[in-house]
Design an enzyme around this catalytic site. Structure first.
Site, PDB file in Angstrom:
ATOM      1  N   CYS A 122      -0.854  38.841  90.963  1.00 25.77           N
ATOM      2  CA  CYS A 122      -0.577  38.023  89.780  1.00 25.77           C
ATOM      3  C   CYS A 122      -1.788  38.021  88.843  1.00 25.77           C
ATOM      4  O   CYS A 122      -2.928  37.898  89.276  1.00 25.77           O
ATOM      5  CB  CYS A 122      -0.241  36.581  90.111  1.00 25.77           C
ATOM      6  SG  CYS A 122       1.202  36.417  91.141  1.00 25.77           S
ATOM      7  N   ARG A 146      -2.367  43.909  88.597  1.00 27.51           N
ATOM      8  CA  ARG A 146      -2.419  42.837  89.593  1.00 27.51           C
ATOM      9  C   ARG A 146      -1.039  42.459  90.128  1.00 27.51           C
ATOM     10  O   ARG A 146      -0.927  41.733  91.118  1.00 27.51           O
ATOM     11  CB  ARG A 146      -3.074  41.587  88.995  1.00 27.51           C
ATOM     12  CG  ARG A 146      -4.495  41.810  88.544  1.00 27.51           C
ATOM     13  CD  ARG A 146      -5.056  40.540  87.972  1.00 27.51           C
ATOM     14  NE  ARG A 146      -5.209  39.532  88.994  1.00 27.51           N
ATOM     15  CZ  ARG A 146      -6.283  39.384  89.764  1.00 27.51           C
ATOM     16  NH1 ARG A 146      -7.305  40.192  89.596  1.00 27.51           N
ATOM     17  NH2 ARG A 146      -6.337  38.442  90.663  1.00 27.51           N
ATOM     18  N   TRP A 165       3.179  39.154  91.095  1.00 30.64           N
ATOM     19  CA  TRP A 165       3.406  39.846  92.362  1.00 30.64           C
ATOM     20  C   TRP A 165       4.038  38.791  93.254  1.00 30.64           C
ATOM     21  O   TRP A 165       3.377  37.828  93.655  1.00 30.64           O
ATOM     22  CB  TRP A 165       2.085  40.342  92.956  1.00 30.64           C
ATOM     23  CG  TRP A 165       2.255  41.178  94.179  1.00 30.64           C
ATOM     24  CD1 TRP A 165       2.507  42.526  94.238  1.00 30.64           C
ATOM     25  CD2 TRP A 165       2.169  40.733  95.547  1.00 30.64           C
ATOM     26  NE1 TRP A 165       2.587  42.926  95.540  1.00 30.64           N
ATOM     27  CE2 TRP A 165       2.390  41.859  96.365  1.00 30.64           C
ATOM     28  CE3 TRP A 165       1.950  39.496  96.151  1.00 30.64           C
ATOM     29  CZ2 TRP A 165       2.378  41.778  97.755  1.00 30.64           C
ATOM     30  CZ3 TRP A 165       1.937  39.418  97.538  1.00 30.64           C
ATOM     31  CH2 TRP A 165       2.147  40.555  98.324  1.00 30.64           C
ATOM     32  N   ASN A 187      -1.538  31.809  90.037  1.00 33.48           N
ATOM     33  CA  ASN A 187      -1.811  32.933  90.928  1.00 33.48           C
ATOM     34  C   ASN A 187      -2.311  32.351  92.238  1.00 33.48           C
ATOM     35  O   ASN A 187      -3.308  31.636  92.246  1.00 33.48           O
ATOM     36  CB  ASN A 187      -2.882  33.840  90.301  1.00 33.48           C
ATOM     37  CG  ASN A 187      -3.427  34.867  91.277  1.00 33.48           C
ATOM     38  OD1 ASN A 187      -2.726  35.283  92.197  1.00 33.48           O
ATOM     39  ND2 ASN A 187      -4.661  35.285  91.073  1.00 33.48           N
ATOM     40  N   GLY A 188      -1.607  32.638  93.331  1.00 31.05           N
ATOM     41  CA  GLY A 188      -2.035  32.112  94.627  1.00 31.05           C
ATOM     42  C   GLY A 188      -0.819  31.677  95.427  1.00 31.05           C
ATOM     43  O   GLY A 188       0.319  32.011  95.093  1.00 31.05           O
ATOM     44  N   GLU A 195      -6.866  57.689 106.006  1.00 34.28           N
ATOM     45  CA  GLU A 195      -6.792  57.441 104.566  1.00 34.28           C
ATOM     46  C   GLU A 195      -5.715  58.324 103.915  1.00 34.28           C
ATOM     47  O   GLU A 195      -4.959  57.868 103.057  1.00 34.28           O
ATOM     48  CB  GLU A 195      -8.183  57.680 103.953  1.00 34.28           C
ATOM     49  CG  GLU A 195      -8.287  57.566 102.457  1.00 34.28           C
ATOM     50  CD  GLU A 195      -7.886  56.205 101.882  1.00 34.28           C
ATOM     51  OE1 GLU A 195      -7.642  55.263 102.648  1.00 34.28           O
ATOM     52  OE2 GLU A 195      -7.788  56.128 100.653  1.00 34.28           O
ATOM     53  N   LYS A 246      -2.465  56.941 101.881  1.00 34.26           N
ATOM     54  CA  LYS A 246      -2.152  57.335 100.498  1.00 34.26           C
ATOM     55  C   LYS A 246      -0.698  57.783 100.404  1.00 34.26           C
ATOM     56  O   LYS A 246       0.013  57.413  99.472  1.00 34.26           O
ATOM     57  CB  LYS A 246      -3.059  58.481 100.002  1.00 34.26           C
ATOM     58  CG  LYS A 246      -4.505  58.147  99.751  1.00 34.26           C
ATOM     59  CD  LYS A 246      -4.773  57.315  98.523  1.00 34.26           C
ATOM     60  CE  LYS A 246      -4.692  55.849  98.812  1.00 34.26           C
ATOM     61  NZ  LYS A 246      -5.859  55.157  99.258  1.00 34.26           N
ATOM     62  N   GLU A 280       1.738  54.794 100.749  1.00 31.72           N
ATOM     63  CA  GLU A 280       1.706  53.861  99.621  1.00 31.72           C
ATOM     64  C   GLU A 280       2.500  54.330  98.422  1.00 31.72           C
ATOM     65  O   GLU A 280       3.216  53.549  97.814  1.00 31.72           O
ATOM     66  CB  GLU A 280       0.255  53.689  99.131  1.00 31.72           C
ATOM     67  CG  GLU A 280      -0.584  52.762  99.924  1.00 31.72           C
ATOM     68  CD  GLU A 280      -1.921  52.530  99.222  1.00 31.72           C
ATOM     69  OE1 GLU A 280      -2.716  53.488  99.142  1.00 31.72           O
ATOM     70  OE2 GLU A 280      -2.162  51.415  98.745  1.00 31.72           O
ATOM     71  N   HIS A 323      -1.714  62.037 123.654  1.00 27.31           N
ATOM     72  CA  HIS A 323      -1.475  60.809 124.409  1.00 27.31           C
ATOM     73  C   HIS A 323      -0.275  60.039 123.872  1.00 27.31           C
ATOM     74  O   HIS A 323      -0.130  58.846 124.147  1.00 27.31           O
ATOM     75  CB  HIS A 323      -2.723  59.924 124.398  1.00 27.31           C
ATOM     76  CG  HIS A 323      -3.906  60.595 125.023  1.00 27.31           C
ATOM     77  ND1 HIS A 323      -4.012  60.811 126.379  1.00 27.31           N
ATOM     78  CD2 HIS A 323      -5.010  61.158 124.470  1.00 27.31           C
ATOM     79  CE1 HIS A 323      -5.137  61.453 126.640  1.00 27.31           C
ATOM     80  NE2 HIS A 323      -5.765  61.672 125.493  1.00 27.31           N
ATOM     81  N   LYS A 373      -2.777  45.632  93.125  1.00 25.39           N
ATOM     82  CA  LYS A 373      -4.111  46.212  93.209  1.00 25.39           C
ATOM     83  C   LYS A 373      -5.075  45.315  93.972  1.00 25.39           C
ATOM     84  O   LYS A 373      -5.866  45.779  94.778  1.00 25.39           O
ATOM     85  CB  LYS A 373      -4.638  46.475  91.796  1.00 25.39           C
ATOM     86  CG  LYS A 373      -5.983  47.166  91.758  1.00 25.39           C
ATOM     87  CD  LYS A 373      -5.896  48.571  92.309  1.00 25.39           C
ATOM     88  CE  LYS A 373      -7.236  49.241  92.442  1.00 25.39           C
ATOM     89  NZ  LYS A 373      -7.162  50.410  93.322  1.00 25.39           N
TER      90      LYS A 373
HETATM   91  O1  M6R Z   1     -10.114  45.675  96.650  1.00 26.07           O
HETATM   92  P1  M6R Z   1     -10.259  45.993  98.113  1.00 26.07           P
HETATM   93  O2  M6R Z   1     -11.026  47.227  98.338  1.00 26.07           O
HETATM   94  O3  M6R Z   1     -10.777  44.830  98.898  1.00 26.07           O
HETATM   95  O4  M6R Z   1      -8.772  46.252  98.590  1.00 26.07           O
HETATM   96  C1  M6R Z   1      -8.470  46.487  99.932  1.00 26.07           C
HETATM   97  C2  M6R Z   1      -7.078  47.024 100.097  1.00 26.07           C
HETATM   98  O5  M6R Z   1      -6.152  46.092  99.631  1.00 26.07           O
HETATM   99  C3  M6R Z   1      -6.892  48.343  99.337  1.00 26.07           C
HETATM  100  O6  M6R Z   1      -7.812  49.304  99.739  1.00 26.07           O
HETATM  101  C4  M6R Z   1      -5.472  48.888  99.550  1.00 26.07           C
HETATM  102  O7  M6R Z   1      -5.281  49.263 100.871  1.00 26.07           O
HETATM  103  C5  M6R Z   1      -5.229  50.031  98.586  1.00 26.07           C
HETATM  104  N1  M6R Z   1      -3.951  49.894  97.967  1.00 26.07           N
HETATM  105  C6  M6R Z   1      -5.314  51.358  99.235  1.00 26.07           C
HETATM  106  O8  M6R Z   1      -4.995  52.407  98.391  1.00 26.07           O
END
Ligand code: M6R
Length: 620
Positions: free
Chosen positions: A2, A27, A74, A100-101, A493, A497, A500, A516, A615
């Protein structure tokens, strides 16, 4: 999670609010709305969907006025419908707010308010705040408060905030007070922008860029009372405060997409530069070490450190895993990497000389902030590796290291990861040189690090190859990502990606761990992406690859230029430059970022705004 924006001054509020919401859209993008005091009445426009949908609505049905608030959502409580969008109206429209919260005690507050005749129109937790302010406003007037005096409204807000459990960043306006904008914060970020005859309120500084350079970051339990020519800062416990004015980070202005189709692609291609930025001014070549301006610990304290805890979420946690390998290798300091969401509620025994690093791009991740605060409360030096200047974690940490990567807008983190890894490498060099690392070894590492921007530039040459690979595999539903040692976190990672932004199921594993369990998944339609650059462990990973091939699994290899050992095994090969093992994550991450990006593009996914994500995750 948000975005909030607010304005009080002399300009048309709607234009500013919409512009601010476009800048804050990273956000949250489930819905958006504005409320503007329009000729004595508060007019609300809100809509499910992206900010441009709201802009169309406002275009068709404009609102005029110089006081307003806006929100991009959000969703946490209640579906993403028009009605659940913010702003929310309290009572009979006398107060309107954006939030926001998360309000944890909203159910009991809702029951209380319903018992007092309030009618709820939405399924959100935020609406209770609006009604509660209305309830307390009436209560204040019944106790003799003047309903025409803004002090009565301020008292109503204060009484409301005392009853809320959870987190909030709030923007509040009252129908009766056309020159008053209230901001309040507990757990969710809020910044006040100071103009000439005008004030701004926002979740971060990006909407303020171009309007003012002077900002005040609110701390928890602070409330800002803004009018065109006054700013009062109040703390819940200590009353009036004098605001500490800071200069905005103008780098935050760099949100231009340029010639790129998506922010994610732009940010991937920025990495030669962002890696260079992360290193700029941080080499001490005479001493063959690194140097940092903001650790705020003296060499004696640093030498006493006998354990490092790195805490983070998501991609930043993966960077932390790379950091563990580097810190243990170069500095020989036992290092642990903890999910912040776990650490905040765990009580692991930490030695007196444990140093805690919170790693975060946004500096606002609720779990990382809570974990950092918990460690700080126990007396440990808590430092931050953070990108966003002035963010909550950056401000609350005892010290830290900025990434200087510039704004990362794409929800999938890319350049922040490589900058975090770069900074962790510098940190390993710095702590290493205080301990066991020799002068020549320090010199060699510096030399190698300095060549990384150019090497990353070359790594990006795989773009066209990756495009073809993405075409071939875009319809597959499951992927395995496999790597060993420094490339195991890179495999995690890469899988994150892909998940996501393409919504394809992907698992990251240490390549040898596959036998395993995960090997049971291997078949003709489950590709395995092997991260297999050169190094001591290379033959072992080749064996793991053989195991997949024996089960007819398609293999995509991320391998070094000139490595012929993978030629007969891999179905597709993406080549990267050859670097020392400890620097490989910086190089091998690039094709995996591009692969996820290209697959998402082929599948027609919304690359920069993937579903269900935001984000910065400022809720638990
Ligand atoms: O802003 P931050 O680095 O603390 O965020 C952590 C995660 O929320 C962030 O890395 C999230 O996993 C991303 N969407 C990954 O691409």
């Amino acid at each position: 999670m948000c975005g909030i924006v607010g304005y009080v001054g002399y300009r048309e509020a709607t234009d500013l609010l919409l512009e601010g919401l476009f800048r804050l859209e990273y956000r949250g993008y489930d819905s958006a709305g504005v409320a503007v005091l329009n000729g004595g009445e508060i007019s609300v426009r809100k809509k499910a969907g992206r900010v441009h949908e709201l802009a169309k609505l406002v275009d068709a049905n404009p609102v005029h006025g110089c006081l307003g608030i806006g929100h991009t959502r959000w969703a946490t409580h209640g579906e993403t419908t028009d009605i659940n969008s913010h702003p929310h109206v309290g009572g009979n429209g006398e107060v309107v707010l954006v939030h926001n919260g998360v309000i944890e005690n909203y159910t009991s507050l809702r029951t209380f308010l319903q018992e007092h005749g309030f009618v709820f129109r939405t399924a959100t937790d935020s609406e209770v705040i609006a009604h509660l302010i209305s309830y307390h406003f009436t209560e204040q007037t019944e106790q003799g408060g003047d309903p025409k005096n803004s002090a009565t409204a301020i008292k109503a807000v204060e009484a409301t905030l005392k009853r809320l459990k959870g987190t909030y960043g709030l923007g509040i306006i009252f129908q009766e007070f056309p020159k008053m904008l209230i901001g309040a914060r507990a757990g969710s970020p809020l910044v006040v922008g100071i103009g000439q005859g005008e004030y701004f309120l926002a979740s971060d500084a990006s909407p303020l860029v171009g309007y003012t350079e002077e900002v005040v970051y609110l701390s928890d339990h602070e409330m800002a009372i803004l009018s065109p020519d006054s700013f009062e800062l109040l703390h819940r416990d200590s009353g009036a405060l004098s605001p500490s004015i800071q200069t905005i980070d103008q780098v935050a202005a760099d949100v231009d997409l340029g010639d790129f189709e998506h922010y994610m692609l732009k940010e991937i291609f920025e990495q030669p530069q962002t890696i260079e930025n992360a290193m700029r001014g941080r080499f001490d070549e005479d001493e063959a070490t690194a140097k940092f301006g903001g650790l705020n610990l003296d060499p004696q304290q640093l030498r006493r450190i006998d354990r490092v805890v790195l805490t983070a979420c998501g991609t930043s946690w993966h960077a932390g895993l790379v950091g563990e390998y580097l810190l243990e290798e170069f500095a020989r300091i036992p290092t642990e990497v903890e999910y912040a969401s776990e650490l905040r509620y765990r009580n692991p025994p930490l030695t007196d000389n444990t140093m805690v690093f919170a790693i975060t791009q946004s500096g606002e991740t609720a779990d990382t902030l809570a974990a950092m605060r918990e460690c700080k409360r126990k007396g440990h030096p808590t430092l931050a590796i953070c990108n966003v200047v002035g963010s909550t974690i950056a401000r609350e940490a005892d010290g830290g290291i900025y990434l200087h990567a510039g704004p990362e807008i794409g929800v999938a983190s890319t350049k922040a990861f490589t900058s975090q890894v770069t900074v962790l490498t510098l940190l390993a060099l710095y702590l290493g040189r205080m301990r066991h690392l020799s002068y020549p070894a320090g010199q060699r590492l510096i030399h190698q690090l300095k060549s990384m921007p150019e090497i990353i530039r070359k790594s990006l040459d795989c773009f066209e190859t990756v495009k073809n690979v993405a075409q071939k595999y875009s319809e597959f539903s499951n992927f395995l990502y496999l790597g060993r040692l420094h490339n195991f976190p890179v495999a995690l990672e890469g899988a994150l990606k892909l998940k996501e932004i393409s919504y394809i199921h992907a698992e990251g594993y240490p390549a040898a761990e596959m036998k395993h369990g995960p090997i049971a998944l291997v078949d003709e339609v489950t590709p395995s992406v092997f991260v297999i650059p050169r190094g001591g462990i290379h033959p072992k990973v080749i064996s793991n690859m053989e195991e997949v091939k024996a089960r007819r699994g398609p293999v995509i290899a991320i391998a070094c230029e000139g490595d012929t050992k993978v030629d007969n095994l891999a179905d597709d090969i993406i080549r990267v430059p050859d670097v020392e093992e400890y620097l490989q994550p910086l190089v091998t991450a690039i094709p995996l970022q591009l692969l996820a990006y290209q697959i998402a593009v082929v599948r027609g996914c919304n690359v920069d705004r993937p579903r269900n994500l935001a984000k910065s995750v400022t809720v638990e």
